[in-house]
Enzyme design. Sequence first.
Site, PDB file in Angstrom:
ATOM      1  N   CYS B  87      99.228  22.197  76.242  1.00 17.03           N
ATOM      2  CA  CYS B  87      99.891  21.623  77.417  1.00 17.03           C
ATOM      3  C   CYS B  87     100.940  20.602  76.964  1.00 17.03           C
ATOM      4  O   CYS B  87     101.960  20.976  76.420  1.00 17.03           O
ATOM      5  CB  CYS B  87      98.860  21.009  78.364  1.00 17.03           C
ATOM      6  SG  CYS B  87      99.500  20.693  80.014  1.00 17.03           S
ATOM      7  N   HIS B 195      94.457  25.234  78.920  1.00 12.75           N
ATOM      8  CA  HIS B 195      93.624  24.258  78.212  1.00 12.75           C
ATOM      9  C   HIS B 195      92.348  24.887  77.658  1.00 12.75           C
ATOM     10  O   HIS B 195      91.319  24.884  78.332  1.00 12.75           O
ATOM     11  CB  HIS B 195      93.240  23.125  79.170  1.00 12.75           C
ATOM     12  CG  HIS B 195      94.360  22.199  79.481  1.00 12.75           C
ATOM     13  ND1 HIS B 195      94.544  21.002  78.830  1.00 12.75           N
ATOM     14  CD2 HIS B 195      95.370  22.307  80.374  1.00 12.75           C
ATOM     15  CE1 HIS B 195      95.623  20.401  79.308  1.00 12.75           C
ATOM     16  NE2 HIS B 195      96.145  21.167  80.240  1.00 12.75           N
ATOM     17  N   GLU B 197      90.333  23.697  75.585  1.00 13.75           N
ATOM     18  CA  GLU B 197      89.255  22.702  75.428  1.00 13.75           C
ATOM     19  C   GLU B 197      88.470  22.514  76.724  1.00 13.75           C
ATOM     20  O   GLU B 197      87.403  21.908  76.709  1.00 13.75           O
ATOM     21  CB  GLU B 197      89.830  21.367  74.917  1.00 13.75           C
ATOM     22  CG  GLU B 197      90.496  20.483  75.965  1.00 13.75           C
ATOM     23  CD  GLU B 197      91.905  20.916  76.349  1.00 13.75           C
ATOM     24  OE1 GLU B 197      92.280  22.070  76.058  1.00 13.75           O
ATOM     25  OE2 GLU B 197      92.624  20.103  76.970  1.00 13.75           O
TER      26      GLU B 197
END
Lengths: 84, 226
Positions: B87, B195, B197
């Site tokens: 991002c 994302h 994560e």
Amino acid sequence: MGRVIVDVTLKSEILDPQGQAVLRALQSQGLKQVADVRQGKTFEITFEGAINKEVLDQVEALASEVLSNPVIENFVIRSYEKES
Amino acid sequence: MTIRIGVVTFPGSLDDQDALRAVSYAGAQAISLWHKDTDLNKVDVVILPGGFSYGDYLRCGAIAKLAPVMTEIITKANQGLPVLGICNGFQVLCESGLLPGVLTRNKGLHFTCRDEKLEVVNNSTLWTKDFETNEKIVIPIKNGEGCYQADKKTLDQLVGNNQIVFKYLDNPNGSLLDIAGITNEKGNVVGLMPHPEHAIDELTGPTNHGLRLFTSVIKNLVGISK
């Protein structure tokens, strides 16, 4: 005192959704003839003392490396002395 | 051998903690790096996390590229250091010149936050070896400036060199060629807007698909990748 103004504008082929939103806002306010709006930015940089070529060269380098992204933007530099 | 993966925190980074957690979850040692660091503390891998570094002032990622820590990261990345930009981290990589192109305001002007269907286009990068080519995965996105743009020559190069890593199946932001993530020519630097994560465990995310980016790079470094 000297001042340098750096105008940063989007290249013509880059999509500008902010400009499009402003275009619609202007049309909604009665400015029917407006054909296009492109949104850019202006940096007003004020210097202590007069502006010499060395300063202008530094500004030019930083305008291309920092103030604008050459992938999407063009810039124009204007400078003038200001009464202090 | 324990792999040391550094996660850089800039002023305004938001997802550094989740990235550190994903690194630990994948089995590596998570190392916090600070934007003012001039030394990378012997890390084997660097992650630039999501967020709004320096408030997104000037352009997203434009001020972060000037942070002291980036000098060493740019040098090492050009020598082959594995780097992942997520991002805002992707935006920093583009601004730094480590990846081509730029991320601009989403076409519809909306900040978009949703689970996103992606296709894995290139599974030969250091970060995607645990995926299959053409595999469909789901990873969340959350950004206002995720519209990938580049000139035609750059786009042709990305296609010709197989540098597009992830594509959107339902393009949320006007990105050219539906690009969600790309790599450099060497395949050690990858940037993506979604994302990973946030998708490491089904308990807390929509899927665990994102974990495989982290396991890919770890396996590659310990020498057990396919």
